[in-house]
Design an enzyme around this catalytic site. Structure first.
Site, PDB file in Angstrom:
ATOM      1  N   SER A  20     -22.832   0.772  65.230  1.00  0.00           N
ATOM      2  CA  SER A  20     -22.786   0.917  63.768  1.00  0.00           C
ATOM      3  C   SER A  20     -22.412   2.328  63.305  1.00  0.00           C
ATOM      4  O   SER A  20     -21.600   2.470  62.383  1.00  0.00           O
ATOM      5  CB  SER A  20     -24.114   0.482  63.153  1.00  0.00           C
ATOM      6  OG  SER A  20     -24.276  -0.900  63.334  1.00  0.00           O
ATOM      7  N   LYS A  69     -35.433  -7.051  61.318  1.00  0.00           N
ATOM      8  CA  LYS A  69     -34.835  -7.755  60.168  1.00  0.00           C
ATOM      9  C   LYS A  69     -35.875  -8.531  59.359  1.00  0.00           C
ATOM     10  O   LYS A  69     -35.800  -8.568  58.130  1.00  0.00           O
ATOM     11  CB  LYS A  69     -33.734  -8.712  60.641  1.00  0.00           C
ATOM     12  CG  LYS A  69     -32.487  -7.986  61.157  1.00  0.00           C
ATOM     13  CD  LYS A  69     -31.413  -8.989  61.516  1.00  0.00           C
ATOM     14  CE  LYS A  69     -30.232  -8.300  62.165  1.00  0.00           C
ATOM     15  NZ  LYS A  69     -29.134  -9.225  62.482  1.00  0.00           N
ATOM     16  N   ASN A  90     -30.613  -7.366  56.778  1.00  0.00           N
ATOM     17  CA  ASN A  90     -29.974  -6.378  57.666  1.00  0.00           C
ATOM     18  C   ASN A  90     -29.443  -5.181  56.889  1.00  0.00           C
ATOM     19  O   ASN A  90     -28.993  -4.206  57.482  1.00  0.00           O
ATOM     20  CB  ASN A  90     -28.867  -7.022  58.509  1.00  0.00           C
ATOM     21  CG  ASN A  90     -27.602  -7.285  57.708  1.00  0.00           C
ATOM     22  OD1 ASN A  90     -27.643  -7.356  56.490  1.00  0.00           O
ATOM     23  ND2 ASN A  90     -26.497  -7.424  58.398  1.00  0.00           N
ATOM     24  N   ALA A 132     -31.847 -22.263  66.819  1.00  0.00           N
ATOM     25  CA  ALA A 132     -32.549 -22.409  65.533  1.00  0.00           C
ATOM     26  C   ALA A 132     -33.477 -21.223  65.297  1.00  0.00           C
ATOM     27  O   ALA A 132     -34.503 -21.347  64.638  1.00  0.00           O
ATOM     28  CB  ALA A 132     -33.318 -23.730  65.511  1.00  0.00           C
ATOM     29  N   GLY A 133     -33.102 -20.067  65.830  1.00  0.00           N
ATOM     30  CA  GLY A 133     -33.894 -18.851  65.632  1.00  0.00           C
ATOM     31  C   GLY A 133     -33.359 -18.039  64.466  1.00  0.00           C
ATOM     32  O   GLY A 133     -32.651 -18.552  63.581  1.00  0.00           O
ATOM     33  N   GLY A 134     -33.694 -16.748  64.463  1.00  0.00           N
ATOM     34  CA  GLY A 134     -33.328 -15.865  63.365  1.00  0.00           C
ATOM     35  C   GLY A 134     -31.821 -15.764  63.160  1.00  0.00           C
ATOM     36  O   GLY A 134     -31.347 -15.707  62.018  1.00  0.00           O
ATOM     37  N   TYR A 222     -21.644 -10.497  71.762  1.00  0.00           N
ATOM     38  CA  TYR A 222     -20.402  -9.940  72.292  1.00  0.00           C
ATOM     39  C   TYR A 222     -20.751  -9.005  73.440  1.00  0.00           C
ATOM     40  O   TYR A 222     -21.902  -8.591  73.590  1.00  0.00           O
ATOM     41  CB  TYR A 222     -19.613  -9.185  71.209  1.00  0.00           C
ATOM     42  CG  TYR A 222     -20.370  -7.997  70.675  1.00  0.00           C
ATOM     43  CD1 TYR A 222     -21.251  -8.136  69.613  1.00  0.00           C
ATOM     44  CD2 TYR A 222     -20.248  -6.742  71.271  1.00  0.00           C
ATOM     45  CE1 TYR A 222     -21.979  -7.067  69.141  1.00  0.00           C
ATOM     46  CE2 TYR A 222     -20.976  -5.664  70.808  1.00  0.00           C
ATOM     47  CZ  TYR A 222     -21.835  -5.829  69.745  1.00  0.00           C
ATOM     48  OH  TYR A 222     -22.573  -4.767  69.298  1.00  0.00           O
ATOM     49  N   GLY A 244     -18.500 -12.145  69.088  1.00  0.00           N
ATOM     50  CA  GLY A 244     -18.960 -11.683  67.789  1.00  0.00           C
ATOM     51  C   GLY A 244     -18.602 -10.246  67.428  1.00  0.00           C
ATOM     52  O   GLY A 244     -19.186  -9.697  66.483  1.00  0.00           O
TER      53      GLY A 244
HETATM   54  P1  ATR Z   1     -32.599 -14.605  67.402  1.00  0.00           P
HETATM   55  O1  ATR Z   1     -33.171 -13.734  66.323  1.00  0.00           O
HETATM   56  O2  ATR Z   1     -31.593 -13.915  68.295  1.00  0.00           O
HETATM   57  O3  ATR Z   1     -32.082 -15.907  66.885  1.00  0.00           O
HETATM   58  P2  ATR Z   1     -34.930 -15.972  68.301  1.00  0.00           P
HETATM   59  O4  ATR Z   1     -35.383 -16.156  66.890  1.00  0.00           O
HETATM   60  O5  ATR Z   1     -35.921 -15.632  69.356  1.00  0.00           O
HETATM   61  O6  ATR Z   1     -33.815 -14.878  68.397  1.00  0.00           O
HETATM   62  O7  ATR Z   1     -34.162 -17.332  68.731  1.00  0.00           O
HETATM   63  C1  ATR Z   1     -33.520 -17.466  69.963  1.00  0.00           C
HETATM   64  C2  ATR Z   1     -32.796 -18.802  69.987  1.00  0.00           C
HETATM   65  O8  ATR Z   1     -32.108 -18.934  71.228  1.00  0.00           O
HETATM   66  C3  ATR Z   1     -33.727 -20.004  69.877  1.00  0.00           C
HETATM   67  O9  ATR Z   1     -33.023 -21.041  69.216  1.00  0.00           O
HETATM   68  C4  ATR Z   1     -33.962 -20.342  71.359  1.00  0.00           C
HETATM   69  O10 ATR Z   1     -34.372 -21.674  71.578  1.00  0.00           O
HETATM   70  P3  ATR Z   1     -35.942 -22.085  71.422  1.00  0.00           P
HETATM   71  O11 ATR Z   1     -36.205 -22.131  69.956  1.00  0.00           O
HETATM   72  O12 ATR Z   1     -36.042 -23.403  72.048  1.00  0.00           O
HETATM   73  O13 ATR Z   1     -36.714 -21.011  72.146  1.00  0.00           O
HETATM   74  C5  ATR Z   1     -32.573 -20.114  71.896  1.00  0.00           C
HETATM   75  N1  ATR Z   1     -32.508 -19.859  73.350  1.00  0.00           N
HETATM   76  C6  ATR Z   1     -32.886 -18.744  74.016  1.00  0.00           C
HETATM   77  N2  ATR Z   1     -32.609 -18.843  75.341  1.00  0.00           N
HETATM   78  C7  ATR Z   1     -32.040 -20.082  75.521  1.00  0.00           C
HETATM   79  C8  ATR Z   1     -31.523 -20.791  76.653  1.00  0.00           C
HETATM   80  N3  ATR Z   1     -31.536 -20.252  77.878  1.00  0.00           N
HETATM   81  N4  ATR Z   1     -31.017 -22.023  76.451  1.00  0.00           N
HETATM   82  C9  ATR Z   1     -30.996 -22.574  75.212  1.00  0.00           C
HETATM   83  N5  ATR Z   1     -31.461 -21.969  74.104  1.00  0.00           N
HETATM   84  C10 ATR Z   1     -31.982 -20.731  74.244  1.00  0.00           C
END
Ligand code: ATR
Length: 280
Positions: A20, A69, A90, A132-134, A222, A244
């Site tokens: 950044s 964040k 962000n 489905a995370g952040g 990326y 990305g």
């Molecule tokens: P971020 O802020 O990067 O989204 P996060 O909120 O911890 O981080 O979310 C990580 C995401 O990657 C989640 O959707 C996680 O799946 P789970 O909700 O089942 O934990 C997914 N993830 C991480 N490692 C994975 C893997 N090896 N295979 C599939 N999904 C993965």
């Protein structure tokens, strides 16, 4: 101590390898803006005190990255709608009345990279969002604002995908499922990887034949080498399989625009960063 210098910074942990400061310095040179942008290692525990001190000492704006964040979202007194729904901020921007606005530029950075830099429209497209995370939450509203035919969120923990979809269903056609269910929804025109699997060189367990002919894959992560997901996309016959880096530059450009009211040209910066990583 306050100063008339236009001070900006990125806070995060770790922060040493952040691109950044470089990106914003290039934007500032290109647009003739007089500003300073630094990277500062800030832990979750230190965030509130450090952010308050930064603005109290005349700082004009902050970027926040992992793991800050969500904390920045909770800290900002008022937020844009896209940040509110993302539950993550962000970009923090000092306002004329002394308050600090929280925004999230990740999703519009992604959409601009796809649409403007690569000519990939999302309108009427069938989109698969992995994770489905952040990261997924952060980009959903700008994606849905492009009026895709549908967005299917697939996640290892199925319930999280279903819940996330339910939170955004008033903004467009979106549903959640597990990876094994995906075959019922295929084919997809665009597959976006927002799991953190790439960061450890892993791939979500994806069935074959998910991608439509002329389909596109995009990894939000990326690296100097193509990510596991970018390689998977090429194996699946994607016409483009992108990482990305462009989104990183575009989300920065949107933050720069919010702070300075000037939109920098992103392509020269993307080209420079791309050239640097291929020469490694
Ligand atoms: P971020 O802020 O990067 O989204 P996060 O909120 O911890 O981080 O979310 C990580 C995401 O990657 C989640 O959707 C996680 O799946 P789970 O909700 O089942 O934990 C997914 N993830 C991480 N490692 C994975 C893997 N090896 N295979 C599939 N999904 C993965």
């Amino acid at each position: 101590m306050t100063t008339s210098l236009n001070r900006y910074a990125v806070f995060g942990q770790p922060i040493k390898h952040s691109k950044s400061p470089r990106i914003h310095q290039l934007f500032a040179e290109q647009t003739g803006q007089d500003l300073q942008y630094t990277a500062q290692e800030v832990s979750a525990e230190q965030f509130t005190v450090t952010a308050e001190a930064f603005f109290a000492q005349g700082g004009k704006g902050l970027n926040c990255t992992v793991p800050l964040k969500e904390l920045a979202w909770a800290w900002a007194t008022h937020k844009t709608e896209r940040a509110e729904l993302a539950k993550a901020v962000n970009t923090l921007a000092l306002q004329a009345d002394g308050s600090v606005l929280g925004d999230n530029t990740d999703g519009c950075g992604l959409v601009r990279d796809l649409l403007v830099n690569h000519g990939i429209a999302l309108t009427e497209k069938r989109i698969l969002l992995l994770g489905a995370g952040g990261a997924s939450r952060g980009i959903l509203l700008p994606i849905l604002e492009q009026s895709p035919a549908c967005v299917v969120i697939a996640n290892r923990t199925v319930n999280k995908a279903v819940q996330l979809a339910a939170e955004f269903v008033h903004k467009g056609c979106v549903s959640g499922c597990g990876f094994a269910d995906l075959i019922d929804y295929a084919p997809f025109d665009v597959i976006l990887n927002a799991t953190s699997a790439s960061l450890s060189g892993q791939l979500p367990p994806l069935p074959e034949d998910l991608l439509a002919k002329q389909g596109v894959c995009y990894d939000l992560a990326y690296g100097n080498e193509p990510t596991a997901f970018v390689r998977w996309g090429l194996e699946q016959g994607a016409i483009k399989s992108l990482d990305g880096l462009g989104m990183l530059v575009e989300q920065a450009a949107e933050a720069f625009f919010i702070w300075r009211g000037v939109r920098p040209e992103t392509q020269p910066v993307i080209d420079l960063l791309n050239a640097e990583r291929t020469s490694l």
